[in-house]
Structure formats: C-alpha cells, structure tokens
Design an enzyme around this catalytic site. Structure first.
Site, PDB file in Angstrom:
ATOM      1  N   ASP A 309       0.850  -1.190   0.000  1.00 10.18           N
ATOM      2  CA  ASP A 309       0.000   0.000   0.000  1.00 10.18           C
ATOM      3  C   ASP A 309       0.891   1.247   0.000  1.00 10.18           C
ATOM      4  O   ASP A 309       1.867   1.325   0.755  1.00 10.18           O
ATOM      5  CB  ASP A 309      -0.904   0.008   1.228  1.00 10.18           C
ATOM      6  CG  ASP A 309      -1.938   1.113   1.148  1.00 10.18           C
ATOM      7  OD1 ASP A 309      -2.972   0.895   0.473  1.00 10.18           O
ATOM      8  OD2 ASP A 309      -1.709   2.179   1.760  1.00 10.18           O
ATOM      9  N   ILE A 310       0.560   2.213  -0.872  1.00  8.19           N
ATOM     10  CA  ILE A 310       1.329   3.467  -0.935  1.00  8.19           C
ATOM     11  C   ILE A 310       0.970   4.321   0.283  1.00  8.19           C
ATOM     12  O   ILE A 310      -0.218   4.588   0.545  1.00  8.19           O
ATOM     13  CB  ILE A 310       1.020   4.241  -2.238  1.00  8.19           C
ATOM     14  CG1 ILE A 310       1.386   3.378  -3.464  1.00  8.19           C
ATOM     15  CG2 ILE A 310       1.787   5.557  -2.286  1.00  8.19           C
ATOM     16  CD1 ILE A 310       1.010   3.999  -4.799  1.00  8.19           C
ATOM     17  N   GLU A 353      -4.888   2.420  -4.141  1.00  9.30           N
ATOM     18  CA  GLU A 353      -3.422   2.499  -4.130  1.00  9.30           C
ATOM     19  C   GLU A 353      -2.803   1.219  -3.572  1.00  9.30           C
ATOM     20  O   GLU A 353      -1.631   1.182  -3.207  1.00  9.30           O
ATOM     21  CB  GLU A 353      -2.966   3.698  -3.288  1.00  9.30           C
ATOM     22  CG  GLU A 353      -3.233   3.591  -1.803  1.00  9.30           C
ATOM     23  CD  GLU A 353      -4.647   4.022  -1.396  1.00  9.30           C
ATOM     24  OE1 GLU A 353      -4.859   4.242  -0.200  1.00  9.30           O
ATOM     25  OE2 GLU A 353      -5.526   4.133  -2.283  1.00  9.30           O
TER      26      GLU A 353
END
Length: 435
Positions: A309-310, A353
C-alpha cells in the site's frame, strides 16, 4: 415332315450334343443374367432393367426351343410348349425393341425417320405379342421372323448412325446386331434347306443371341462408362469451381476469424488488465491465486503473498491533483513489477493504491527479501511532473505458508492484509511479517 432313320448310338450322340449346346448356352446366359442383375441392383438404371428383361425373354425362348421346358416343366402338356414359343417369340422382340429405343435415347437423339421406325417396330411387335396366342403357330413364327429381321436391320441402321456420330458404344452395338443378323440368316437358310445343315446352323438363333447379348452387355457397360466419365468430368469442373469458391470463402473467413481472434484477444486482455497501470486486475488475480494455492496444497510447497500500500496516498493525491496521483500509481506499478522476475510470479492492482504480489513456491525469507527490495526501490525514486515532485514510500505485509487445508486460501490473504496494517500502524515505510 422329313424323317431320318438313325441308330441308337447316333441318337444318343445327337442328344449329348444338344445337351452340350444347351448347357453352354444356358450357362453363359445365367452368368450374364446374374452379373448384370448385380449391376442393375447397384446402379438402379431403368435401361439395365430393360436389358435384363430382354436377356430373360431370350433365355426363356431358347429353353422352350431346346425342348427343356416340355421335358422338365410341363411334360404332360405338349401343346403348351407351342403356346410358350409363339408368345415368347414376339415378346422377346418387344423387349429388344424397347431396350434399343431406350439405349440409343431415340426420343432425344433420333431424327423423325428414326422415331418413325422405332414407333412402327414397337407397335408391330406389341400387336403380335397380344394376338400371338390366337394366331396359328406357323403364322406367328413367320411374322416373328419377318419382324425380327426388320428389327435387327433397324438396329444395325441405328448403330451405324451412332457410330458415324462418334459414339463409342455404337460400334459394339452395331457389331452385336450384325452378328445376330448373320446367325439368324444362317439359321433360316439351314432350316429351309438352302444351305447344307450343320450343328452351328441349327443352333444359329441360340449362338446369335448369345453373341448379340454379350456384345450388347459390353456396349451397355461402355455407354455407362462414357456417361460416368462425362458426369465425372462435369463434376470435376463443378468441383473446381466449388473449390475455387471455397478457397476464396475460406480466405475471407480466415481473415474475418483472425480479425475476430485479435479483437477477442484484445478484449480478453482488457478483461483481466487494470487500464491505468497495465497490471492484472483483482478478478484475474483471484482466479490465478486460487489455482496456485490448490497446486501448493497438492505438492506441499510454500506460497507467499505481498500486500503493498502506498503511504499517505490520499494526501499526495489531494495536494497534487488526480492526474499526478495517477502518475504515481503508474510509477508504483513499474517499481513493483521491476522487482518481480519469475514468470510464475503475479503482480496485480488490488484496489485504489493497494497492490498485491503472489510468489508461488517461495518461502518467507525469500518473500521478505523481495519485499525489502520493492520498499527500497520506492524510497530511492522521486516522481516528478511539471512543478509537482514527490517521494513515495510503501508499507508491505508479507506472509507465506504451506497450505494444510485446500479451501483455506482466504486466510493467507487475510493474514498478509493484517500484516500490511501492522506495518502502517508501526510507522509505515516498512515490511511486516508474522513474528
């Protein structure tokens, strides 16, 4: 009537000679009848049926003339033998006329004179057949001989005309009727005493009919072969046209099929691909992951999952705009994919994301190394566009196991997802694995 006084041995020799001639004649007739019957059953040609009828009538007449009918079939009724002969004489000629008219197809190929001759002969032999049993024996035979000679002469005339037109079968047809005419004439000269009596002359009608019927069989077979060759030639031409048409159609279908396959292939790719990042989408990942999980269970191999996950992507997106956010997602996909090298490994956009990596046949230590290389790749990368420039970090949850329950594939995903949130809760920009 003339009488001869002969010895018993001479009479026995004459009877043996008669049986020899009769056996040879009816043996040949039986062979031709059986052979041509099989051909007729195979071809179902009506002209062949007429030939068989003519063949049967000729054989039946000779059976009566030889005296075999009187001896074996109706020995107590000598008068009936004459009735059979005077009926079969014109009936045999009737079947011969009908066969010839059909054989030469006089309706379509003959001139007006040819048709007139054919119709006249047909009417005469039909009438003679109908009234044969009501006329004297000698009268029927005399009329039968006259009409028979006329019919044979007409047959030769028709055959010569066909021969002149280049019809191959007409040559054999003409020779058949000419041979029959010669033997009939010999027989008539023999019984009237105009020539010295001989065994061959006395059997002239039988010999002539055998020669004629055998040659007609050959001529008929040749005619069938010619018609077959013509049909084959016509069919070949039609087949060539059909093949050419089929080739053009096949080419057209192949072109359309290739176009359709290309479109279907493109649609198939689109159906499993995330349009923004060009990674596989979640639906495709779920299908491939389950298959790999089953295989890992079957072969007792470790399978690893990376949940990525960003960090702070919503803030990055809000500050720089959605276009820059999309660029960050594209760059993130490239960084993750750049650290995955095996064909069996799978990278997909899991949603928003969040990304996911499946590593078949991979233990936890190897999965951790890959996760760390991905995290470091993000740390060392700056995404820039115009006046916007940002560094990205990622949080990664890593879990691996050797499945012990074939249907427990969801647990591995949940464990990796829990570890992802553990990494986020621990300060982000890190990899979390099970303790």
């Amino acid at each position: 009537m003339p009488l001869d006084i002969i010895t018993y041995p001479k009479a026995a020799d004459d009877e043996r000679a008669m049986y020899l001639w009769g056996g040879a004649y009816f043996g040949i007739m039986a062979i031709m009848l059986i052979y041509n019957t099989f051909i007729w059953l195979a071809m179902r040609d009506f002209t062949y049926f007429l030939y068989l009828l003519y063949l049967t009538a000729a054989g039946a007449l000779q059976f009566a003339l030889f005296g075999f009918g009187f001896k074996y079939l109706w020995p107590d009724n000598p008068g009936f033998n004459n009735e059979v002969i005077i009926f079969l004489t014109p009936f045999m000629q009737l079947t011969a006329v009908i066969f010839v008219l059909k054989f030469v197809d006089i309706e379509n190929t003959g001139t007006k004179l040819d048709k007139a001759i054919g119709v006249t002969l047909f009417i005469l032999v039909t009438l003679l057949t109908i009234v044969s049993l009501s006329l004297p024996y000698a009268t029927v035979l005399t009329l039968g001989h006259i009409i028979g000679l006329s019919a044979v002469t007409a047959g030769i005339y028709i055959g010569i005309k066909g021969w002149m037109r280049g019809v191959k079968a007409a040559r054999i047809f003409t020779i058949a009727w000419l041979a029959n005419l010669i033997f009939i004439a010999w027989y008539l000269f023999d019984i009237t005493g105009m020539v010295n009596a001989t065994v061959i002359g006395g059997q002239g009608i039988a010999i002539g009919s055998i020669v004629e019927l055998a040659l007609l069989s050959i001529a008929f077979a040749d005619k069938i072969n010619q018609e077959k060759e013509l049909r084959i030639s016509t069919q070949q031409e039609l087949l060539e046209v059909q093949l050419d048409t089929n080739i053009k159609l096949d080419n057209k279908v192949r072109e359309r099929t290739q176009e359709l396959e290309a479109v279907n292939e493109q649609l198939a790719r689109l159906s499993i691909t995330d349009p923004l990042t060009s990674l596989y989408n979640r639906r495709h990942f779920d299908k491939v992951y389950i298959d790999n999980y089953y295989e890992a269970f079957r072969y007792k191999k470790s399978i690893a999952i990376l949940m990525i996950d960003i960090d702070h992507f919503k803030r990055l997106n809000d500050l720089n705009g959605h276009a820059f956010g999309d660029l960050c997602l594209i760059k993130a996909a490239q960084l993750i994919r750049g650290n995955i090298h095996r064909p069996t490994d799978l990278v997909a956009r899991y949603g928003g994301e969040e990304f996911i990596v499946m590593l078949p046949d991979t233990v936890i230590t190897d999965a951790l190394n890959i996760a760390e290389s991905i995290r470091k790749a993000f740390v060392s990368t700056i995404v820039s566009e115009g006046r916007h420039s940002e560094a990205m970090t990622v949080s990664i949850g890593v879990h691996a196991e050797i499945p012990i329950d074939r249907e427990n594939w969801e647990k591995l995903l949940k464990d990796a997802d829990d570890l992802l949130y553990q990494a986020k809760n621990n300060g982000r920009n890190q990899v979390a694995i099970a303790s």
